[in-house]
Design a protein around this motif. Structure first.
Motif, short mmCIF file in Angstrom:
data_model
loop_
_atom_site.label_atom_id
_atom_site.label_comp_id
_atom_site.label_asym_id
_atom_site.label_seq_id
_atom_site.Cartn_x
_atom_site.Cartn_y
_atom_site.Cartn_z
N VAL A 171 0.89 -1.27 0.06
CA VAL A 171 -0.04 0.04 -0.01
C VAL A 171 1.16 1.09 0.28
CG1 VAL A 171 -1.55 1.43 1.25
CG2 VAL A 171 -1.92 -0.89 0.96
N ASN A 172 0.56 2.02 -0.85
CA ASN A 172 1.06 3.31 -0.99
C ASN A 172 1.05 4.13 0.25
OD1 ASN A 172 2.06 6.23 -1.48
ND2 ASN A 172 1.23 5.82 -3.70
N PRO A 173 2.19 4.64 1.16
CA PRO A 173 1.68 5.40 2.48
C PRO A 173 1.09 6.81 2.15
CG PRO A 173 4.02 4.86 2.13
CD PRO A 173 3.39 4.36 0.87
N GLU A 174 0.99 7.31 0.93
CA GLU A 174 0.14 8.45 0.72
C GLU A 174 -1.20 8.24 0.80
OE1 GLU A 174 2.75 7.96 -1.42
OE2 GLU A 174 4.17 9.26 -0.33
N LYS A 175 -1.48 6.81 0.17
CA LYS A 175 -3.20 6.38 0.30
C LYS A 175 -3.68 6.05 1.78
CE LYS A 175 -3.29 4.41 -4.29
NZ LYS A 175 -3.53 3.26 -5.02
N VAL A 176 -2.67 5.49 2.38
CA VAL A 176 -2.86 5.43 3.88
C VAL A 176 -3.29 6.69 4.52
CG1 VAL A 176 -2.04 4.38 6.26
CG2 VAL A 176 -1.66 3.26 3.83
N LEU A 177 -2.29 7.35 4.65
CA LEU A 177 -2.45 9.08 4.82
C LEU A 177 -3.62 9.67 4.32
CD1 LEU A 177 -1.30 11.20 6.93
CD2 LEU A 177 0.12 12.13 5.13
N LYS A 178 -3.97 9.58 3.09
CA LYS A 178 -5.35 10.13 2.77
C LYS A 178 -6.43 9.44 3.31
CE LYS A 178 -3.89 12.13 -1.52
NZ LYS A 178 -4.24 12.31 -2.98
N ALA A 179 -6.62 8.05 3.50
CA ALA A 179 -7.48 7.49 4.32
C ALA A 179 -7.57 7.89 5.71
CB ALA A 179 -7.09 5.85 4.27
N ILE A 180 -6.53 8.00 6.45
CA ILE A 180 -6.67 8.40 7.78
C ILE A 180 -7.27 9.86 7.87
CG2 ILE A 180 -5.20 9.17 9.70
CD1 ILE A 180 -3.09 6.85 9.06
N VAL A 216 -12.42 8.81 14.83
CA VAL A 216 -10.91 8.65 15.07
C VAL A 216 -10.57 7.26 15.11
CG1 VAL A 216 -9.24 8.99 16.83
CG2 VAL A 216 -10.52 10.80 15.94
N LEU A 217 -11.24 6.36 15.65
CA LEU A 217 -11.21 4.90 15.79
C LEU A 217 -10.83 4.53 14.55
CD1 LEU A 217 -10.83 2.52 17.75
CD2 LEU A 217 -13.47 2.48 17.85
N LYS A 218 -11.93 4.57 13.59
CA LYS A 218 -11.42 4.13 12.40
C LYS A 218 -10.18 4.26 11.68
CE LYS A 218 -16.18 3.34 10.73
NZ LYS A 218 -17.36 3.79 9.95
N ALA A 219 -9.71 5.82 11.80
CA ALA A 219 -8.48 6.14 11.24
C ALA A 219 -7.33 5.62 12.12
CB ALA A 219 -8.37 7.72 11.45
N TYR A 220 -7.51 5.30 13.34
CA TYR A 220 -6.60 4.38 14.16
C TYR A 220 -6.51 2.84 13.69
CZ TYR A 220 -4.28 2.25 17.93
OH TYR A 220 -3.41 1.39 19.09
N GLN A 221 -7.58 2.44 13.19
CA GLN A 221 -7.64 1.04 12.67
C GLN A 221 -6.76 1.01 11.36
OE1 GLN A 221 -11.77 0.40 12.95
NE2 GLN A 221 -11.51 -0.53 15.03
N ILE A 222 -7.12 2.06 10.66
CA ILE A 222 -6.18 2.27 9.39
C ILE A 222 -4.62 2.16 9.56
CG2 ILE A 222 -5.87 3.57 7.16
CD1 ILE A 222 -8.85 4.34 7.43
N TYR A 223 -4.46 3.10 10.46
CA TYR A 223 -2.94 3.19 10.97
C TYR A 223 -2.41 2.11 11.62
CZ TYR A 223 0.80 5.21 14.10
OH TYR A 223 1.82 5.10 14.85
#
Length: 163
Positions: A38-47, A58-65
């Motif tokens: 996974v591209n780190p930029e995509k992860v950051l955008k999802a967060i 925030v919990l969903k963002a944390y789970q993505i993280y």
């Protein structure tokens, strides 16, 4: 309920996708090799999408993280994600007016520790300094700030800034 043994692979994948859509917290239970690519930029955008305008979770963002952290917890890319996410979490804490939930503070402390530890490991003074300044410009509860200072001290952040 259908007998899962008799379902085709495509039917099982469809069921799994439905479950994961409704319960993203289960992503961490599945060890996917795709997460490594996974591209780190995509992860950051999802967060960022989850914490944008404070309408997401925030919990969903944390789970993505966490999903990204499982497979890439020592890279500079991960440091950048942790750094950016920590900034978003500081803003979330600030929105609680000095009385955030314990869960939010715990998540923020973990992410802050990840960012600070890696910044020290990579000798990135600018990240540590920016984390420190962002902390003090967003959070005004002295007890909470003290917890972050303890983490920063433990990680060696203050020592790096003193050098």
């Amino acid at each position: 309920m259908k007998n899962l043994d008799k379902l085709t692979k495509n039917e099982l994948v469809k069921i799994l996708k439905t479950i994961l859509k409704d319960h993203p917290e289960y992503f961490s239970l599945i060890k996917e090799t795709k997460i490594k690519t996974v591209n780190p930029e995509k992860v950051l955008k999802a967060i960022e999408k989850e914490v944008a305008n404070h309408t997401g979770s925030v919990l969903k963002a944390y789970q993505i993280y966490q999903g990204y952290k499982i497979n890439d917890s020592k890279s500079k890319s991960f440091m950048g994600i942790a750094y950016e996410f920590a900034g978003h979490l500081f803003v979330e804490i600030d929105l609680y007016g000095g009385k955030p939930t314990e869960e939010l503070v715990d998540i923020a402390l973990e992410v802050f520790e990840d960012a600070c530890s890696l910044a020290v490991e990579y000798m990135d003074t600018s990240i540590v300094n920016s984390l420190y300044e962002s902390l003090h410009s967003s959070i005004y509860n002295d007890d909470i700030i003290e917890e972050f200072h303890d983490v920063m001290s433990y990680c060696g952040g203050f020592e790096l800034l003193d050098d």
